[in-house]
Design a protein around this motif. Structure first.
Motif, mmCIF file in Angstrom:
data_model
loop_
_atom_site.group_PDB
_atom_site.id
_atom_site.type_symbol
_atom_site.label_atom_id
_atom_site.label_comp_id
_atom_site.label_asym_id
_atom_site.label_seq_id
_atom_site.Cartn_x
_atom_site.Cartn_y
_atom_site.Cartn_z
ATOM 1 N N ASP A 157 0.137 -6.770 -15.104
ATOM 2 C CA ASP A 157 -0.706 -7.793 -14.460
ATOM 3 C C ASP A 157 -0.273 -8.324 -13.260
ATOM 4 O OD1 ASP A 157 1.313 -9.137 -15.698
ATOM 5 O OD2 ASP A 157 0.214 -10.169 -17.175
ATOM 6 N N ARG A 158 0.672 -7.584 -12.520
ATOM 7 C CA ARG A 158 1.407 -8.204 -11.286
ATOM 8 C C ARG A 158 0.177 -8.503 -10.439
ATOM 9 N NH1 ARG A 158 5.932 -4.341 -11.578
ATOM 10 N NH2 ARG A 158 7.777 -5.491 -12.390
ATOM 11 N N SER A 159 0.106 -9.179 -9.249
ATOM 12 C CA SER A 159 -0.853 -9.430 -8.543
ATOM 13 C C SER A 159 -0.746 -8.285 -7.489
ATOM 14 C CB SER A 159 -0.530 -10.456 -7.378
ATOM 15 O OG SER A 159 0.759 -10.518 -6.893
ATOM 16 N N SER A 160 0.252 -7.349 -7.257
ATOM 17 C CA SER A 160 -0.092 -6.147 -6.602
ATOM 18 C C SER A 160 -0.849 -5.234 -7.398
ATOM 19 C CB SER A 160 1.437 -5.606 -6.370
ATOM 20 O OG SER A 160 2.041 -5.218 -7.713
ATOM 21 N N THR A 161 -1.078 -5.282 -8.529
ATOM 22 C CA THR A 161 -1.975 -4.441 -9.155
ATOM 23 C C THR A 161 -3.432 -4.636 -8.791
ATOM 24 O OG1 THR A 161 -0.520 -4.216 -11.064
ATOM 25 C CG2 THR A 161 -2.658 -3.468 -11.536
ATOM 26 N N ASP A 162 -3.889 -5.672 -8.642
ATOM 27 C CA ASP A 162 -5.312 -5.978 -8.390
ATOM 28 C C ASP A 162 -5.440 -5.585 -6.930
ATOM 29 O OD1 ASP A 162 -6.111 -7.115 -10.704
ATOM 30 O OD2 ASP A 162 -5.196 -9.071 -10.046
ATOM 31 N N ILE A 163 -4.342 -6.087 -6.019
ATOM 32 C CA ILE A 163 -4.670 -5.293 -4.348
ATOM 33 C C ILE A 163 -4.426 -3.968 -4.310
ATOM 34 C CG2 ILE A 163 -3.187 -5.334 -2.475
ATOM 35 C CD1 ILE A 163 -2.029 -8.167 -3.206
ATOM 36 N N ALA A 164 -3.701 -3.221 -5.106
ATOM 37 C CA ALA A 164 -3.771 -1.648 -5.384
ATOM 38 C C ALA A 164 -5.098 -1.057 -5.569
ATOM 39 C CB ALA A 164 -2.596 -1.399 -6.144
ATOM 40 N N GLN A 165 -5.997 -1.903 -6.044
ATOM 41 C CA GLN A 165 -7.069 -1.269 -6.553
ATOM 42 C C GLN A 165 -8.058 -0.816 -5.673
ATOM 43 O OE1 GLN A 165 -7.338 -0.482 -10.097
ATOM 44 N NE2 GLN A 165 -5.275 -1.485 -9.722
ATOM 45 N N GLN A 166 -7.783 -1.200 -4.387
ATOM 46 C CA GLN A 166 -8.650 -0.512 -3.184
ATOM 47 C C GLN A 166 -8.181 0.957 -2.949
ATOM 48 O OE1 GLN A 166 -6.595 -1.431 0.845
ATOM 49 N NE2 GLN A 166 -5.383 -3.088 -0.663
ATOM 50 N N PHE A 167 -7.367 1.416 -3.626
ATOM 51 C CA PHE A 167 -7.121 2.791 -3.867
ATOM 52 C C PHE A 167 -7.498 3.433 -4.897
ATOM 53 C CE2 PHE A 167 -3.462 0.681 -1.216
ATOM 54 C CZ PHE A 167 -3.612 1.149 -0.155
ATOM 55 N N TRP A 169 -7.346 5.570 -7.921
ATOM 56 C CA TRP A 169 -6.391 5.851 -9.193
ATOM 57 C C TRP A 169 -6.798 6.688 -10.350
ATOM 58 C CZ3 TRP A 169 -1.451 4.665 -7.937
ATOM 59 C CH2 TRP A 169 -1.226 3.880 -7.082
ATOM 60 N N GLU A 170 -7.710 7.473 -9.944
ATOM 61 C CA GLU A 170 -8.220 8.524 -10.820
ATOM 62 C C GLU A 170 -7.925 10.095 -10.339
ATOM 63 O OE1 GLU A 170 -9.641 7.768 -13.531
ATOM 64 O OE2 GLU A 170 -9.721 5.641 -13.424
ATOM 65 N N GLN A 171 -7.901 10.157 -8.942
ATOM 66 C CA GLN A 171 -7.658 11.689 -8.503
ATOM 67 C C GLN A 171 -6.307 12.021 -8.670
ATOM 68 O OE1 GLN A 171 -10.372 13.648 -8.194
ATOM 69 N NE2 GLN A 171 -11.543 11.459 -8.597
ATOM 70 N N ASP A 172 -5.987 12.965 -7.944
ATOM 71 C CA ASP A 172 -4.382 13.711 -7.967
ATOM 72 C C ASP A 172 -3.403 12.421 -7.510
ATOM 73 O OD1 ASP A 172 -5.680 16.128 -8.776
ATOM 74 O OD2 ASP A 172 -5.793 16.918 -6.836
ATOM 75 N N TYR A 173 -2.312 12.952 -8.190
ATOM 76 C CA TYR A 173 -1.026 12.168 -8.097
ATOM 77 C C TYR A 173 -1.170 10.597 -8.428
ATOM 78 C CZ TYR A 173 -1.115 16.700 -5.678
ATOM 79 O OH TYR A 173 -1.294 17.967 -5.181
#
Length: 343
Positions: A157-167, A169-173
């Motif tokens: 639940d880090r703030s970086s997790t919410d920010i990272a959702q712009q990418f 996170w379902e496809q490869d790698y």
């Protein structure tokens, strides 16, 4: 992507001809990631490094002298290196240009028999995510993130997790995929999120450092170069002297702020706070006797070496480290002499 074209041609040569084409170096921009490479010897390991968070480099910062995180460290150890530096603050190595590059690169590096990966935090995520693709043999990861996919890591639940959702996170790698890689993961088990991520790296050897925290420069130990030395050993020898590492990290127990850090990390657990208080009080009572009993067997040379290495750029830090060495070996003349010089 000059490297791919060069490797494609280089791969057709005999082993001896490949060696005569080295050294070779260069760099490329892969979307929002800069890659710099340097090949010196086909018989030496090939190291992959990915930068951690904490920088905000932009394309205009790139020049011929720019070195991605880990690049110079690899050069000093005289190994082959391909180093990836993210650009911008929020960057999780998800750009399609980078993924395409790595997919094309993987079959072109077969001449290198030993492949290594090294990364911290966000960089550790990248090493873990691409390890199987690149067929890495050994990895060294400091408090890595395993994924930012909320379904796989709902406890992050880090703030970086919410920010990272712009990418994506379902496809490869998007998740760790170590393949057959072996190696070590170093983290602080009192950091709840780091501990949960570390559990997902079950095939690696876990080295737990209480009070280490999370970050590239998490504690005074990293400032003095202890963790850098671990990386040097890994790059140079492809292994870590675990006994020496544990001896070095035990110097934490002689610092009062170590317990303050642990208390903050465990403030929500009265049970752990009580245990820490008891441990601290026992240490205070026994510290002097312990040092006297074991000082003849304590090797303070690593502390002295690091202090001398950093005495010009960080004299105050060197003094603190030498003071720790003096606690361990009160009668050492070199320590006393250096302290007088620096003070």
């Amino acid at each position: 992507m000059k490297l791919l074209y060069w490797l494609d041609e280089w791969l057709t040569l005999s082993h001896d001809e490949q060696q005569t084409r080295l050294p070779m170096s260069g760099g490329d921009l892969l979307g929002d990631v800069f890659v710099k490479y340097h090949f010196i010897d086909i018989n030496k390991p090939l190291l992959f490094t990915f930068s951690p968070a904490g920088t905000n480099y932009q394309e205009h910062d790139l020049n011929d002298e720019f070195s991605p995180w880990g690049f110079q460290l690899a050069q000093k150890q005289q190994v082959n290196v391909i180093a990836f530096q993210h650009l911008g603050i929020s960057n999780w190595f998800r750009h399609r240009n980078l993924l395409f590059f790595l997919e094309q690169l993987a079959p072109l590096i077969t001449p290198f028999n030993e492949r290594l990966g090294y990364g911290l935090s966000r960089g550790g995520f990248a090493v873990g995510a691409f390890a199987n693709l690149l067929k890495l043999d050994k990895v060294l990861l400091f408090h890595p993130v395993s994924t930012k996919n909320k379904a796989l890591a709902p406890w992050d639940d880090r703030s970086s997790t919410d920010i990272a959702q712009q990418f994506d996170w379902e496809q490869d790698y998007h998740d760790l995929d170590l393949g057959n890689a072996k190696g070590h993961i170093i983290y602080d088990p009192t950091n709840r999120i780091d501990r949960m991520h570390a559990k997902r790296y079950s095939q690696l050897t876990h080295l737990r450092v209480f009070g280490m925290g999370h970050g590239t420069h998490a504690t005074y130990l990293s400032k003095f170069g202890f963790y850098k030395q671990v990386a040097v050993d890994f790059i140079r020898d492809q292994q870590i002297d675990i006994a020496q590492f544990r001896l070095q990290t035990k110097t934490l127990r002689f610092k009062e702020d170590y317990y303050k850090r642990l208390n903050r990390a465990n403030k929500s657990s009265p049970h752990r706070l009580d245990l820490l208080s008891k441990a601290h009080n026992i240490l205070i009572d026994e510290k002097h006797a312990h040092v006297q009993e074991h000082q003849a067997n304590i090797d303070i040379q690593p502390l002295i070496d690091v202090a001398l290495k950093h005495q010009e750029q960080h004299p105050k830090d060197a003094i603190q480290l030498l003071e720790v060495a003096q606690q361990l070996a009160p009668d050492d003349p070199l320590v006393e002499h250096k302290l007088k010089q620096l003070k």
